[in-house]
Design an enzyme around this catalytic site. Sequence first.
Site, PDB file in Angstrom:
ATOM      1  CE  LYS A  56     -20.934 -69.386 -37.654  1.00  0.00           C
ATOM      2  NZ  LYS A  56     -21.592 -70.561 -37.013  1.00  0.00           N
ATOM      3  CB  ALA A  78     -19.264 -76.238 -39.073  1.00  0.00           C
ATOM      4  CG  ASP A  79     -24.378 -71.770 -39.264  1.00  0.00           C
ATOM      5  OD1 ASP A  79     -24.073 -71.144 -38.234  1.00  0.00           O
ATOM      6  OD2 ASP A  79     -25.540 -71.857 -39.689  1.00  0.00           O
ATOM      7  CB  THR A  80     -25.933 -76.731 -37.234  1.00  0.00           C
ATOM      8  OG1 THR A  80     -24.718 -77.475 -37.364  1.00  0.00           O
ATOM      9  CG2 THR A  80     -27.108 -77.691 -37.186  1.00  0.00           C
TER      10      THR A  80
END
Length: 207
Positions: A56, A78-80
């Site tokens: 990203k 960000a990634d969760t």
Amino acid sequence: MKDRPKLVLASASPRRLALLEQIGVRPDALLPASLDETPRRNERPRSLALRLAEEKAREGARLAAQDAALAGALILAADTVVAVGRRILPKAETPEEAADCLRLLSGRAHRVSTAICLATRRGALKSRLVETRLRFKRLSEREIESYLGSGEWTGKAGGYAIQGLAGCFVSKLAGSYGAVVGLPLYETAALLAGEGFPLHDGWSSKT
């Protein structure tokens, strides 16, 4: 703050934007990256979160490079990922997916891995991973059905949003609440400060 580096948030998440604003940071632009987030074969939750955050950030940098006004901007992504053991739970798009997630999480522990990545003005990528352990209370079918009716689960990793109604499902949390929402504030602030972003300049004007 006229000389501060510009900041792009490579996300359309209102939760991540609100968390940044909580610490006095307002991005100059939002450039969400559209990616295939399907896990690779045998990919572990933390590896998936890191890979997607970095992808990203790269995509955000590519998009920013097309806008002269964003030249030299920092790109934050960000990634969760929510997982039970090594099982990665989806970002629920249907009530059935959300219900499956909630029934799996009911009465047991799970882990949330949130990765952040900052693309610097020199083209480097700086990443951090934060893992948070949570436990859900045992959920009744009525609680699950009521939560599905709220619609808060839509598009959420693991089928729930801790900052909403599902906050009352969490009996224990060890780690970063912000990371579960979508952005760990300590690590984000440290990355920005390390790249010369004047994090505290706007604090004196906050009421």
